[in-house]
Design a protein around this motif. Structure first.
Motif, short mmCIF file in Angstrom:
data_model
loop_
_atom_site.label_atom_id
_atom_site.label_comp_id
_atom_site.label_asym_id
_atom_site.label_seq_id
_atom_site.Cartn_x
_atom_site.Cartn_y
_atom_site.Cartn_z
N ALA A 195 0.84 -1.21 0.00
CA ALA A 195 0.00 0.00 0.00
C ALA A 195 0.87 1.25 0.00
O ALA A 195 0.59 2.22 -0.73
N ASN A 196 1.92 1.24 0.82
CA ASN A 196 2.80 2.41 0.89
C ASN A 196 3.60 2.60 -0.38
O ASN A 196 3.83 3.74 -0.82
N ILE A 197 4.07 1.48 -0.97
CA ILE A 197 4.79 1.57 -2.24
C ILE A 197 3.89 2.18 -3.30
O ILE A 197 4.30 3.09 -4.05
N SER A 198 2.66 1.70 -3.36
CA SER A 198 1.71 2.21 -4.34
C SER A 198 1.50 3.71 -4.15
O SER A 198 1.48 4.48 -5.12
N HIS A 199 1.35 4.12 -2.87
CA HIS A 199 1.12 5.54 -2.58
C HIS A 199 2.34 6.37 -2.96
O HIS A 199 2.23 7.41 -3.63
N VAL A 232 7.08 0.73 16.00
CA VAL A 232 6.98 0.64 14.53
C VAL A 232 8.04 1.48 13.82
O VAL A 232 8.03 1.59 12.60
N LEU A 233 8.94 2.06 14.59
CA LEU A 233 9.91 3.00 14.03
C LEU A 233 10.77 2.38 12.93
O LEU A 233 11.15 3.05 11.97
N PHE A 234 11.07 1.08 13.05
CA PHE A 234 11.94 0.41 12.09
C PHE A 234 11.16 -0.36 11.03
O PHE A 234 11.75 -1.08 10.23
N ASP A 235 9.83 -0.24 11.05
CA ASP A 235 9.03 -0.89 10.02
C ASP A 235 9.28 -0.24 8.67
O ASP A 235 9.52 0.97 8.58
N ARG A 236 9.18 -1.03 7.62
CA ARG A 236 9.35 -0.49 6.27
C ARG A 236 8.31 0.59 6.00
O ARG A 236 7.14 0.40 6.28
N PHE A 237 8.76 1.69 5.43
CA PHE A 237 7.91 2.80 4.99
C PHE A 237 7.26 3.57 6.13
O PHE A 237 6.47 4.46 5.87
#
Length: 299
Positions: free
Chosen positions: A87-91, A246-251
């Motif tokens: 979803a984040n990549i798409s955005h 969540v700081l190190f989560d992708r995107f």
């Protein structure tokens, strides 16, 4: 002779009784395990007849159950993370592409002035660069997380390397009017690690700090309990304890509007590289300040 016969009969009877109890316990364990596997109960195996071999078997079955539950939870986390990443990549791809396409349409107009055309070309270039950074970071993260990612171990003097990295970011610090407070130990800190990986970790953490702080940045290198510890601290009063999870989560970006300050991949890349070097990267909040803490084992 009669005495021996009586003893033999008693022993045989005891063995038969024990065998009956063992079979009953195995049947009960099988029934409970089937109920657990069918999802009719979440209760683990317990014993009514105690035998060290059966106890060991029950303990291993319970441990296997824990591993299955843990693996299932990890699978769900990975699926959720993948969905969020997509979803984040798409955005993040769609937003600059839409902007680029819009300005290209404006450039095709005969009614714009030369100044406007120059301005629009500059905007298209900036959007294209952001898109390039995003794709490069995403590709780099996928390569780093592959099992065969190569790491070269070499002798590094971390107290010499770190000032060189900070100096290399002078323009970025100056742009945001930040003067870094660099604190180094008097003695050498010798580390065996991949120099390019160490540089990328430090650069990513410092760039993330520069973009998200308006106050002082402290960079502290020290040796503690047989480990090299790099701490980068900056003011972060907008962050909460839940952000640390969540700081190190992708995107992930603390700026929920995703306004273009970064791709949200820099911290994920830094942590992945630290893990490849058998080190660790964690975040802490102390008195309104965010601390990024890197640790390497010393030889």
């Amino acid at each position: 002779m009669l005495y021996i016969t009586i003893i033999s009969v008693i022993a045989a009877a005891a063995c038969l009784v024990r065998l009956w109890f063992v079979k009953r316990e195995m049947k009960r364990m099988t029934s409970k395990l089937k109920a657990y596997n069918d999802g009719r109960t979440g209760k683990k195996l317990d014993l009514t007849f105690f035998d060290r071999h059966i106890e060991s078997l029950a303990a291993e079955i319970n441990r296997q159950s824990d591993l299955v539950v843990e693996a299932e939870a990890q699978r769900r986390r990975t699926e959720n993370e993948l969905r969020q990443a997509v979803a984040n990549i798409s955005h993040d791809i769609r937003t600059p592409l839409t902007s680029i396409f819009g300005y290209i349409q404006l450039l095709e107009s005969d009614e714009i002035t030369g100044e406007e055309k120059q301005e629009y070309v500059g905007i298209v270039k900036n959007r294209t660069k952001r898109l390039q950074v995003l794709l490069n970071d995403f590709f780099e993260l996928s390569v780093i997380e592959s099992p065969d990612y190569p790491m070269k171990h070499e002798r590094l003097r971390l107290n010499i390397l770190l000032p060189d990295i900070v100096t290399g970011l002078y323009d970025q610090f100056n742009e945001y009017h930040i003067t870094p407070d660099l604190q180094l130990p008097e003695s050498d800190i010798i580390l065996y690690a991949d120099e390019s990986a160490v540089r990328r970790v430090a650069e990513n953490l410092l760039l993330n700090t520069i973009k998200h702080t308006s106050g002082q940045v402290r960079i502290i290198l020290q040796m503690r309990q047989g480990m090299a510890v790099l701490t980068i601290a900056n003011e972060a009063r907008h962050l909460t304890g839940s952000d640390l999870n969540v700081l190190f989560d992708r995107f992930y970006t603390a700026d929920q509007t995703r306004s273009g300050k970064g791709t949200g991949l820099g911290l994920s890349i830094a942590r992945s590289l630290m893990e490849k070097m058998n080190g660790s990267l964690n975040a802490e909040l102390q008195g309104g300040h965010l601390l990024m803490i890197c640790k390497w084992k010393l030889p």
